[in-house]
Write a protein that holds these residues in place. Structure first.
Motif, mmCIF file in Angstrom:
data_model
loop_
_atom_site.group_PDB
_atom_site.id
_atom_site.type_symbol
_atom_site.label_atom_id
_atom_site.label_comp_id
_atom_site.label_asym_id
_atom_site.label_seq_id
_atom_site.Cartn_x
_atom_site.Cartn_y
_atom_site.Cartn_z
ATOM 1 N N ARG A 40 18.373 5.961 -9.575
ATOM 2 C CA ARG A 40 16.893 5.482 -9.018
ATOM 3 C C ARG A 40 16.747 7.394 -9.306
ATOM 4 O O ARG A 40 16.796 8.066 -8.908
ATOM 5 N N MET A 41 14.916 6.512 -9.253
ATOM 6 C CA MET A 41 14.069 8.184 -8.375
ATOM 7 C C MET A 41 12.844 7.695 -8.174
ATOM 8 O O MET A 41 12.226 6.504 -8.186
ATOM 9 N N THR A 42 12.558 8.680 -7.129
ATOM 10 C CA THR A 42 11.308 8.191 -6.372
ATOM 11 C C THR A 42 10.101 9.054 -7.202
ATOM 12 O O THR A 42 10.269 9.904 -7.532
ATOM 13 N N VAL A 43 9.133 7.717 -7.353
ATOM 14 C CA VAL A 43 7.779 8.254 -8.271
ATOM 15 C C VAL A 43 6.501 7.567 -7.552
ATOM 16 O O VAL A 43 6.818 6.684 -7.184
ATOM 17 N N GLU A 44 5.466 8.176 -7.649
ATOM 18 C CA GLU A 44 4.071 8.125 -7.179
ATOM 19 C C GLU A 44 3.991 6.817 -8.121
ATOM 20 O O GLU A 44 3.562 7.529 -9.408
ATOM 21 N N LEU A 45 2.952 6.164 -7.465
ATOM 22 C CA LEU A 45 2.337 5.510 -8.100
ATOM 23 C C LEU A 45 1.500 5.567 -9.125
ATOM 24 O O LEU A 45 1.871 4.826 -10.398
ATOM 25 N N ASP A 46 0.785 6.279 -8.802
ATOM 26 C CA ASP A 46 -0.303 6.529 -9.251
ATOM 27 C C ASP A 46 0.424 7.209 -11.592
ATOM 28 O O ASP A 46 0.145 7.495 -12.303
ATOM 29 N N ASP A 102 0.805 -1.300 0.270
ATOM 30 C CA ASP A 102 0.846 -0.458 0.022
ATOM 31 C C ASP A 102 0.802 0.959 0.052
ATOM 32 O O ASP A 102 0.490 2.567 0.697
ATOM 33 N N ALA A 103 1.504 0.959 -0.678
ATOM 34 C CA ALA A 103 3.236 2.453 -0.712
ATOM 35 C C ALA A 103 2.060 3.419 -1.854
ATOM 36 O O ALA A 103 1.258 3.048 -2.896
ATOM 37 N N ASP A 104 2.140 4.392 -1.363
ATOM 38 C CA ASP A 104 2.337 5.905 -2.591
ATOM 39 C C ASP A 104 2.838 6.139 -3.472
ATOM 40 O O ASP A 104 2.794 6.979 -4.723
#
Length: 107
Positions: free
Chosen positions: A46-52, A28-30
């Motif tokens: 690496r990049m931090t990206v919202e799942l949407d 359930d990570a965003d």
């Protein structure tokens, strides 16, 4: 490296990110860290990206998630830029064909 080989490399990174997205969804990570899907087989960015946002990229089989500046203008064009990542779309016909053929969501 020719356009077909570049698309194959990017598609392999896309497969890795599909597994990362599946795992992140289970918890359930965003957002989560994804690997750069550029054509450089040695890239470890690496990049931090919202799942949407990730799902929006995956909606089109010829789009890929790259670290900023990692695009290859002879093969793809940037269709979205953020501080964390670029979204590129394959414009070289051979690369686009490979990207569609290797799309893990095509089933």
């Amino acid at each position: 490296m020719d356009h077909t080989e570049m698309a194959r490399t990017e598609s392999a990174f896309r497969e890795v990110n599909e597994a990362i997205a599946t795992t992140a969804s289970r918890f359930d990570a965003d957002e989560t860290d994804f690997v750069c899907e550029c054509a450089d087989p040695d890239c470890a960015d690496r990049m931090t990206v919202e799942l949407d946002d990730y799902e929006e990229v995956r909606a089109k089989p010829t789009r890929f998630l790259l670290a900023p500046g990692h695009g290859e203008p002879t093969v793809e064009r940037v269709v979205e830029r953020t501080e964390e990542f670029d979204v590129v779309e394959k414009v070289a016909p051979a690369a686009a064909e490979v990207a569609r053929a290797l799309n893990p969501r095509a089933a």
